[in-house]
Write a protein that holds these residues in place. Structure first.
Motif, PDB file in Angstrom:
ATOM      1  N   ASN A 171      15.746  -0.589  14.303  1.00 43.20           N
ATOM      2  CA  ASN A 171      16.538   0.110  14.346  1.00 43.20           C
ATOM      3  C   ASN A 171      18.178  -0.094  14.408  1.00 43.20           C
ATOM      4  O   ASN A 171      18.854  -0.707  14.869  1.00 43.20           O
ATOM      5  CB  ASN A 171      16.318   0.665  15.944  1.00 43.20           C
ATOM      6  CG  ASN A 171      17.040   2.884  16.441  1.00 43.20           C
ATOM      7  OD1 ASN A 171      17.930   2.172  15.606  1.00 43.20           O
ATOM      8  ND2 ASN A 171      16.201   2.574  17.445  1.00 43.20           N
ATOM      9  N   PRO A 172      18.846   0.759  13.535  1.00 38.97           N
ATOM     10  CA  PRO A 172      20.332   0.178  13.648  1.00 38.97           C
ATOM     11  C   PRO A 172      21.151   0.769  14.730  1.00 38.97           C
ATOM     12  O   PRO A 172      22.023   0.266  14.697  1.00 38.97           O
ATOM     13  CB  PRO A 172      20.711   1.751  12.506  1.00 38.97           C
ATOM     14  CG  PRO A 172      19.936   2.728  12.881  1.00 38.97           C
ATOM     15  CD  PRO A 172      18.697   2.152  12.640  1.00 38.97           C
ATOM     16  N   ASN A 173      20.536   1.716  15.611  1.00 40.69           N
ATOM     17  CA  ASN A 173      21.112   1.380  16.749  1.00 40.69           C
ATOM     18  C   ASN A 173      21.246   0.699  17.249  1.00 40.69           C
ATOM     19  O   ASN A 173      21.390   0.338  19.012  1.00 40.69           O
ATOM     20  CB  ASN A 173      21.029   2.916  17.708  1.00 40.69           C
ATOM     21  CG  ASN A 173      21.399   3.795  16.362  1.00 40.69           C
ATOM     22  OD1 ASN A 173      22.652   3.687  16.400  1.00 40.69           O
ATOM     23  ND2 ASN A 173      20.087   4.609  16.209  1.00 40.69           N
ATOM     24  N   TYR A 188       8.591   5.816  11.800  1.00 42.17           N
ATOM     25  CA  TYR A 188       9.458   7.263  11.033  1.00 42.17           C
ATOM     26  C   TYR A 188      10.218   7.347  11.300  1.00 42.17           C
ATOM     27  O   TYR A 188      10.166   8.321  12.293  1.00 42.17           O
ATOM     28  CB  TYR A 188       8.289   6.957  10.330  1.00 42.17           C
ATOM     29  CG  TYR A 188       8.662   7.922   9.258  1.00 42.17           C
ATOM     30  CD1 TYR A 188       8.909   8.123   7.941  1.00 42.17           C
ATOM     31  CD2 TYR A 188       8.560   9.868   9.186  1.00 42.17           C
ATOM     32  CE1 TYR A 188       8.912   8.825   7.030  1.00 42.17           C
ATOM     33  CE2 TYR A 188       9.232  10.510   8.410  1.00 42.17           C
ATOM     34  CZ  TYR A 188       9.491   9.945   6.819  1.00 42.17           C
ATOM     35  OH  TYR A 188       9.667  10.604   5.519  1.00 42.17           O
ATOM     36  N   PRO A 189      11.376   7.449  10.430  1.00 41.51           N
ATOM     37  CA  PRO A 189      11.420   7.213   9.188  1.00 41.51           C
ATOM     38  C   PRO A 189      12.610   5.831   9.380  1.00 41.51           C
ATOM     39  O   PRO A 189      12.867   5.131   8.472  1.00 41.51           O
ATOM     40  CB  PRO A 189      12.047   7.943   8.328  1.00 41.51           C
ATOM     41  CG  PRO A 189      13.605   8.570   9.649  1.00 41.51           C
ATOM     42  CD  PRO A 189      12.566   8.769  10.695  1.00 41.51           C
ATOM     43  N   ILE A 190      12.968   5.380  10.699  1.00 41.69           N
ATOM     44  CA  ILE A 190      13.322   3.663  11.484  1.00 41.69           C
ATOM     45  C   ILE A 190      12.074   2.544   9.649  1.00 41.69           C
ATOM     46  O   ILE A 190      13.291   1.949   9.340  1.00 41.69           O
ATOM     47  CB  ILE A 190      13.089   3.793  11.946  1.00 41.69           C
ATOM     48  CG1 ILE A 190      14.387   4.179  13.010  1.00 41.69           C
ATOM     49  CG2 ILE A 190      13.817   1.500  11.769  1.00 41.69           C
ATOM     50  CD1 ILE A 190      14.360   3.933  14.812  1.00 41.69           C
ATOM     51  N   ALA A 250       0.661  -0.926   0.255  1.00 40.72           N
ATOM     52  CA  ALA A 250       0.169  -0.471  -0.341  1.00 40.72           C
ATOM     53  C   ALA A 250       0.380   1.517  -0.324  1.00 40.72           C
ATOM     54  O   ALA A 250       1.841   1.336  -0.040  1.00 40.72           O
ATOM     55  CB  ALA A 250      -0.793  -0.494   1.055  1.00 40.72           C
ATOM     56  N   LEU A 251       0.148   2.689  -0.520  1.00 45.24           N
ATOM     57  CA  LEU A 251       1.204   3.213   0.286  1.00 45.24           C
ATOM     58  C   LEU A 251       1.693   3.718   1.288  1.00 45.24           C
ATOM     59  O   LEU A 251       0.810   3.440   2.256  1.00 45.24           O
ATOM     60  CB  LEU A 251       0.230   4.924   0.109  1.00 45.24           C
ATOM     61  CG  LEU A 251      -0.842   5.537  -1.178  1.00 45.24           C
ATOM     62  CD1 LEU A 251      -1.628   6.024  -1.110  1.00 45.24           C
ATOM     63  CD2 LEU A 251       0.460   6.081  -2.549  1.00 45.24           C
ATOM     64  N   ASN A 252       2.649   4.361   1.061  1.00 45.35           N
ATOM     65  CA  ASN A 252       3.325   4.796   2.441  1.00 45.35           C
ATOM     66  C   ASN A 252       2.848   5.617   3.206  1.00 45.35           C
ATOM     67  O   ASN A 252       1.614   5.830   2.818  1.00 45.35           O
ATOM     68  CB  ASN A 252       4.946   5.015   1.744  1.00 45.35           C
ATOM     69  CG  ASN A 252       5.896   4.590   1.425  1.00 45.35           C
ATOM     70  OD1 ASN A 252       5.518   3.641   0.772  1.00 45.35           O
ATOM     71  ND2 ASN A 252       6.933   5.381   1.089  1.00 45.35           N
ATOM     72  N   ASP A 253       2.383   5.932   4.640  1.00 41.89           N
ATOM     73  CA  ASP A 253       2.115   5.745   5.581  1.00 41.89           C
ATOM     74  C   ASP A 253       1.816   7.524   4.708  1.00 41.89           C
ATOM     75  O   ASP A 253       1.191   8.384   5.077  1.00 41.89           O
ATOM     76  CB  ASP A 253       1.598   5.977   7.375  1.00 41.89           C
ATOM     77  CG  ASP A 253       0.652   4.951   7.373  1.00 41.89           C
ATOM     78  OD1 ASP A 253       0.289   4.052   6.292  1.00 41.89           O
ATOM     79  OD2 ASP A 253       1.249   4.180   8.584  1.00 41.89           O
ATOM     80  N   SER A 254       3.110   7.808   4.943  1.00 42.58           N
ATOM     81  CA  SER A 254       3.527   9.187   4.574  1.00 42.58           C
ATOM     82  C   SER A 254       2.419  10.290   4.066  1.00 42.58           C
ATOM     83  O   SER A 254       2.676  11.047   3.134  1.00 42.58           O
ATOM     84  CB  SER A 254       4.737   9.836   4.516  1.00 42.58           C
ATOM     85  OG  SER A 254       5.800   8.784   3.329  1.00 42.58           O
ATOM     86  N   TRP A 304      17.936   6.138   3.659  1.00 41.72           N
ATOM     87  CA  TRP A 304      18.441   4.951   3.896  1.00 41.72           C
ATOM     88  C   TRP A 304      17.709   3.938   4.927  1.00 41.72           C
ATOM     89  O   TRP A 304      17.678   5.063   6.048  1.00 41.72           O
ATOM     90  CB  TRP A 304      20.036   5.014   3.409  1.00 41.72           C
ATOM     91  CG  TRP A 304      20.474   5.115   2.592  1.00 41.72           C
ATOM     92  CD1 TRP A 304      20.508   6.305   1.930  1.00 41.72           C
ATOM     93  CD2 TRP A 304      21.588   4.585   2.522  1.00 41.72           C
ATOM     94  NE1 TRP A 304      21.572   5.405   0.545  1.00 41.72           N
ATOM     95  CE2 TRP A 304      22.653   4.628   0.332  1.00 41.72           C
ATOM     96  CE3 TRP A 304      22.406   2.688   2.564  1.00 41.72           C
ATOM     97  CZ2 TRP A 304      23.408   3.829   0.011  1.00 41.72           C
ATOM     98  CZ3 TRP A 304      22.888   2.183   1.380  1.00 41.72           C
ATOM     99  CH2 TRP A 304      23.404   2.916   0.707  1.00 41.72           C
ATOM    100  N   ALA A 305      17.879   2.444   5.096  1.00 44.44           N
ATOM    101  CA  ALA A 305      17.761   2.251   6.151  1.00 44.44           C
ATOM    102  C   ALA A 305      18.175   0.589   6.675  1.00 44.44           C
ATOM    103  O   ALA A 305      19.457   0.495   5.510  1.00 44.44           O
ATOM    104  CB  ALA A 305      16.127   1.553   5.606  1.00 44.44           C
TER     105      ALA A 305
END
Lengths: 1015, 271
Positions: free
Chosen positions: B189-191, B204-206, B124-128, B135-136
């Motif tokens: 989450n990259p961290n 968002y935006p993770i 579906a469409l992104n919530d945004s 980058w993710a």
């Protein structure tokens, strides 16, 4: 035969937990962001009207096989979703349905038709699709009318809207649109235009026909038809000997338009400088200040392959590949329909690349926009949109055009000034890549047409859209500007064509190629006919979007997505087969000849016979007057401010639209397709610090790169366009230097957008505006020569004025300077973000007290209601000093001594340091005393906010400092301080704190202004 | 044993990542060919002459009527038997971004044992509400049968889409797919420490699109057919990373290459 039945499909998002109606939410957010209007809920229904020979069962089947997604959407055919209480238990307060007017390009409809034919291949005859959108509102504030809402949801020029207000909604009277049928056109026979009339009549003919030809030009055409030889030749072809056909007159008007033939740049100019007493004559600004310097540089280098004569300039990048670049503007159409205008701008310049040499592949786009301020609160003249709507529309158009074409948008800028309210500037640039040699051995930058080659029109069809674009853009914008000049691009038709053309190129099937842009076939076939010495074109076989177009309309229509290609007779079969495979329409429409004439027929009848020499060299040179007198400005009034107050000033400056982060907008451009993006628009630990130039490595796996940057500084035009042009070029080069460009292989593009500068009753200050052009050209000449930076391509748009409500709004003279250069090894590229706490910060280049027309000066002017002026010294350029420093810095980067480098421009040193800190989530402590003690007459304002040219802010690891300082010996290189761990940014002058601010506050201010909220 | 696997990289109608998709397969040791969809439909070439099929990213048919829908229909109606035969013969298939959307809309992913080509999920469409390029960080399910992701833990990649929110009509399917290891790659989450993939939707935006269960990509039951929204082919070399200028790195192959090497090696060893 009866027309097939119409089936009406409706689709909306399913109401499921965790699945919002994102389209509706975007509208809600847009209303809040653009207009401050808060509504409760918005839902969207997509509509498709299908006219086709289908059974009801077929139609039912296609609901979820094609139009609606069976998992996430509700869909129906020949029913109304709004009547379904399961889906919409509560009727909306307002419902508005919008759709295109007849004849406007509807890409979703085209896709729907294509999808329908995939399922039912046999219904292709007479099947048609049209789309609509219904917006449903709940919780609308009382003061908001349904008419006001509708006006924000459609553009009356190209779209229709039907409104159901609260009474209609209560009664269940839902809005619906008729199928957008076009009334049949009555084809007009070619007319004869009698030019044996008075001068006044000649002008009238030009004006009434939107020809944009002046009296001298009309007289030159009149003279042509008085020529005995011409009359005899015409007689033998069965044409009226002594008068042009409308086809001929239109063809001449297109070819001689300012848009196509750059008459002001070619004019003879009498230039007077009242300041110095200079009185001289300039025979063509283009030849004198652009072409000659580039040719001089060409004689010294071996990499300038093709300049000026093709659709874009070509440079040899290495032994195997060449690069080309072109930038265009699409200003007038973008003012009338921001989305369509900007989209055709970007897909149009892509075709310039495809039409370079024997065909280049577009690999990167750049976009630079100039708009009125997004927070503008003054009156908007009738016929214009608010700048924020123009901004949103242009952005969406370029996004669709670039993203859907698979071409990354890698670099750009957005500039704001009230004077762009009348005409926004929409600069679209494209970089192309081509193999130096094709498999058949031909050099790809050289076209190889021969008389006898067949002329193909490839891609889209010709319609009544886009008639008179070239001549229209050569006139000022008025309320009466024609909607036919507006088009919507079709990126997928174009993408299919690009795929097909590049394959044809590699198979050796293309002898000559150019795009159909301004002037349509008249320009594309005409230009290529110049190469062989003639062409013979038959308009009756040209595929049309709509039957009934007249001959002249087919010839000059600028309908998009078309290339004109010359193919050897022996290759035609293979060429057509390839086109079929790609589902691209390719039609043989004529033949190249060496007859000396551009002959146009409609079936058996000859409708035009224009000698190539007259068509391309017959336009008389303009004679123009130019007079320079320096303008007078009030000085800047500087407030008293302590360090914290200076911090607040910086905060406000960071929030100015010209400085503020454009991340929200730029993120919705694909900047990484093709997997070549080394230095991206954003960098830093949080990927939100602004980059300088873009670096791409276009051959996957290889480390040689290309650098692309832009410079634009229209503010300085208010004081001196020489400084404006010099600043633009230096900014483009500085940006490129910041990432480590190879200074021995750089090329530029000059793109002028000027207000009308021909003195007339409408333009009483024409002499001054022309003098501004002269000065900008002189800067271009001198700076490009000094930087060994040849201009390989350029463009000018010379009528950027709007007359609305009787008031004239002229854009500030604006030069966009784009640069393309080589990068020897992208692994050594440098980004702008500070890297580590403790790194040392240096400012390279001299700072002077140069605050005239600075961003700070404009801020004080705006905040003081005009009390404070913008007067003062504008940045002066010292090209020798700058270039020598740039070379040393480039060497230091090659040696790996530079951790970060960022261009110092809008807002000066203070904003630059802040931007570098954003990228490191850090603060910094800076001491400006070395700057102030080194230059005479400079105060803290000048040091912090001055915009002196030739300056780059770098950071260096402690371990590399000694080597870096040694590398920069002999250049202005000031150790300013270090990157600090905390949130504070502090500027001291020796022991005195001058400016202090919290990075968190600065970030908030910088990011808040242009947060678009929705789209 | 196959020495040099042949990869059919589909092209045409607005697919636009074919150049880099071909490049990564070549870098991984395969022979990649650009194959226009119509060449398969008209019988000029046969899908079964290839060992791997890749549906690259792009904007097929402008994404009108839903991303991937029209291209999915071209394959579903025009190449139905060729595709089914290819999948049933145990050959790997990948769809990236628009290619993933195509595979989901045509029902090949998450798919079923019979390869019935019935759509059970969607993007579906992104919530945004709009397209984004950012980058993710992705995390892979180490228990997944997916042959494309064997041995992979995390990867940084760009996402570039407007319709990437993975959803399904029947939430119980998600549990089934989780159990069979089909929810193979998710935003994290990259961290955070590995492993930390979670069913709770990350902010968002993770999670750039607010996909259910943070799903970035799925595979079919066999693990041979795989699709994902992010673009691993865009991180084929270290100098294409989002923050490479901040890192002390030996330059060379990028994090995204492992996926393509896995498939090429699988074909070399297993077909």
């Amino acid at each position: 035969m009866a027309t097939p039945p119409i089936f009406s499909y409706e689709v909306t998002t399913k109401d499921v937990e965790g699945l919002p109606d994102a389209r509706g939410n975007s509208i809600k957010a847009m209303l809040a962001s653009n207009y401050g209007v808060e509504v409760g809920t918005v839902r969207v229904i997509l509509g498709y009207q299908v006219r086709a020979e289908m059974t009801n069962e077929d139609a039912q089947r296609t609901v979820f096989d094609l139009f609606a997604d069976p998992v996430i959407e509700e869909g129906c055919v020949n029913e109304t979703l709004l009547d379904n209480k399961m889906i919409f238990p509560i009727a909306p307060q307002i419902a508005i349905t919008t759709g295109f007017k007849p004849g406007v390009t509807d890409n979703a409809a085209q896709a729907g038709l294509d999808g329908l034919l995939t399922i039912f291949p046999s219904i292709s005859e007479r099947a048609e699709v049209a789309t609509s959108r219904s917006y449903l509102f709940w919780g609308v504030p009382e003061e908001i009318s349904s008419e006001w809402l509708a006006s924000k949801l459609h553009n009356r020029m190209i779209e229709r809207a039907i409104i159901a207000n609260s009474i209609d909604c209560k009664a269940g009277n839902w809005p619906s649109l008729d199928f957008p049928d076009r009334p049949a056109l009555q084809q007009q026979k070619p007319a004869i235009v009698n030019l044996e009339v008075s001068d006044e009549k000649l002008i009238e003919i030009s004006q009434n026909g939107l020809l944009a030809l002046n009296l001298g030009e009309m007289q030159a055409i009149q003279a042509h038809y008085r020529n005995k030889k011409v009359r005899i030749a015409r007689g033998t072809r069965g044409l009226v000997p002594n008068a042009p056909t409308d086809v001929e007159l239109e063809c001449l008007a297109q070819t001689w338009s300012e848009h196509c033939s750059h008459k002001i740049f070619a004019a003879k100019i009498h230039h007077v400088d009242t300041e110095t007493g200079e009185d001289c004559s300039i025979d063509s600004l283009f030849k004198t200040h652009i072409m000659t310097p580039t040719l001089d540089i060409q004689s010294k280098v071996d990499w300038l392959l093709s300049i000026f004569h093709d659709n874009s300039g070509v440079i040899a990048w290495n032994d195997d590949w060449s690069l080309c670049m072109k930038a265009e503007t699409h200003n007038s159409p973008s003012a009338l329909d921001p989305f369509g205008g900007a989209m055709t701008g970007i897909v149009g310049v892509n075709r310039d690349i495809l039409g370079t040499g024997l065909g280049a592949r577009p690999i990167a786009n750049t976009d630079v926009f100039c708009f009125g301020p997004p927070n503008y609160s003054g009156p908007i003249p009738e016929g214009l949109f608010h700048p924020s709507r123009v901004f949103r529309g242009v952005h969406a158009g370029v996004r669709a055009g670039g993203n859907e074409s698979g071409i990354p948008t890698i670099n750009g800028a957005i500039i704001f000034d009230e004077r762009y309210l009348g005409k926004p500037l929409v600069y679209c640039g494209t970089v192309g890549l081509m193999p130096r040699r094709l498999p058949d051995g031909r050099e790809s930058h050289i076209k190889t047409p021969t008389p006898g080659d067949i002329v193909y029109m490839v891609g889209g069809r010709v319609g009544s859209d886009g008639i008179h674009g070239a001549t229209f853009s050569s006139l000022e914008l008025t309320e009466e500007s024609p909607s036919s000049a507006v088009q919507i691009g079709d990126p997928i038709t174009q993408k299919k064509m690009i795929d097909m053309v590049l394959e044809a190129r590699d198979l050796g099937l293309i002898q000559v190629i150019t795009d159909n842009g301004a002037g349509g076939l008249s320009s594309s076939v005409g230009e290529m006919a110049e190469l062989t010495g003639g062409a013979d074109l038959d308009l009756s076989v040209v595929p049309l979007k709509q039957a009934g177009l007249s001959a002249w309309e087919i010839l000059v229509s600028e309908s998009q997505e078309r290339m004109t290609i010359g193919v050897s007779a022996a290759d035609c079969e293979a060429f057509e087969k390839l086109a079929d495979l790609h589902e691209v329409e390719a039609t043989a429409v004529g033949i190249f000849t060496d007859s000396g004439s551009f002959i146009v027929r409609f079936g058996e009848q000859t409708v035009a016979d224009l000698p190539i020499s007259f068509l391309y060299d017959g336009c008389p040179q303009l004679q123009l007057e130019s007079e320079w007198a320096p303008p007078v400005h009030e000085p800047i009034l500087f407030p008293q401010a302590n360090a914290d107050e200076m911090g607040e000033i910086l905060c406000k400056l960071m929030a100015r639209p010209n400085v503020a982060s454009k991340e929200w907008w730029v993120r919705s451009y694909d900047h990484e397709v093709i997997a070549q993006s080394v230095i991206k628009p954003f960098c830093g630990v949080n990927h939100d610090a602004p980059g300088d130039a873009a670096v791409i490595a276009p051959i996957q796996g290889q480390t040689q790169g290309a650098v692309i940057s832009n410079g634009i500084a229209p503010r300085y035009s208010d004081i001196d366009t020489y400084a404006m042009a010099a600043a633009s070029i230096d900014e483009a080069l500085r940006n490129a230097v910041c990432v480590g460009v190879d200074l021995d292989l750089i090329a530029g593009l000059d793109n002028f957008c000027w207000p009308d500068s021909v003195e007339s009753a409408k333009t009483p200050d024409g002499r001054y505006k022309l003098a501004q052009l002269v000065r900008a050209n002189r800067a271009l000449d001198e700076v490009c020569r000094a930087y060994n930076l040849p201009c390989i391509s350029g463009k000018d748009s010379m009528k950027n004025d709007a007359i609305l409500d009787g008031k004239k709004i002229s854009v500030p003279p604006t030069l966009l300077f784009s640069l393309i250069g080589n990068h020897s090894d992208v692994r050594k590229a440098v980004s702008s973000d500070f890297k580590n706490v403790g790194d040392h910060i240096y400012l390279l280049g001299e700072t002077h007290q140069e605050l005239g027309a600075s961003e700070l000066a404009f801020m004080f002017r705006d905040d003081s209601g005009g009390q404070s002026g913008i007067g003062g010294a504008v940045p002066e350029i010292d090209t020798a000093r700058n270039l020598s420093m740039y070379r040393s810095l480039t060497a230091a980067m090659g040696a790996g001594l530079v951790a970060s480098a960022h261009d110092c421009s809008d807002g000066g040193l203070a904003t630059t340091v802040a931007e570098c800190c954003f990228g490191c989530d850090s603060g910094s402590i800076i001491d400006i005393s070395s700057i102030t003690s080194d230059c005479s007459r400079i105060d803290a304002w000048g040091a912090l906010f001055g915009e002196s040219l030739g300056r780059i802010l770098v950071s260096v690891k402690t371990i590399d400092c000694a080597a870096f300082e040694a590398a920069m010996k002999g250049h202005a290189c000031y150790a300013l301080g270090r990157v600090e761990a905390d949130d504070q940014i502090t500027f001291n002058n020796g022991d005195d704190a001058v400016l202090s601010a919290s990075m968190a506050d600065l970030r908030l201010a910088w990011k808040g202004t242009l947060d678009g909220g929705a789209n | 044993m196959v020495d040099t696997p042949r990869v059919a990289v589909l092209s045409g109608f607005g697919i636009n990542c074919e150049t880099e998709t071909m490049a990564v397969f070549e870098m991984a040791g395969a022979k990649a060919e650009r194959v226009h969809v119509n060449r398969l439909v008209n019988g000029e070439v046969r899908l079964n002459d290839y060992h791997i099929m890749a549906v690259p990213g792009g904007f097929s048919f402008g994404d009108h009527l839903g991303s991937g829908r029209l291209m999915g229909n071209r394959l579903r109606f025009g190449l139905r038997e060729q595709v089914r035969e290819f999948v049933k013969s145990g050959k790997p298939v990948i769809g990236i971004c628009n290619g993933f959307q195509v595979l989901v809309k045509m029902g090949l992913l998450p798919g079923d044992e019979e390869v019935s080509l019935t759509q059970t999920a969607s993007l579906a469409l992104n919530d945004s509400g709009h397209y984004e390029n950012r980058w993710a960080t992705l995390e892979f399910d180490s228990n997944s049968p997916c042959i494309w992701t064997q041995g992979m833990t995390r990867m940084r990649v760009p996402v570039r889409h407007g319709e990437g929110k993975f959803v399904t009509g029947d939430r119980t399917l998600l549990d089934e797919w989780a159990k069979s290891g089909q929810l193979v790659v998710r935003y994290v989450n990259p961290n955070s420490d590995y492993p930390s993939a979670s069913d709770n939707i990350l902010p968002y935006p993770i999670s750039p699109n607010q996909s259910w269960r943070n799903i970035a990509g799925v595979c079919d039951q066999t693990g041979l057919v795989f699709g994902l929204m992010p673009h691993p082919e865009a991180n084929h070399s270290t100098w294409l990373g989002a923050t490479w200028t901040r890192e002390e790195i030996e330059h060379g192959e990028g994090e995204g290459m492992a996926i393509f090497r896995n498939a090429v090696n699988y074909v070399k060893n297993s077909l």
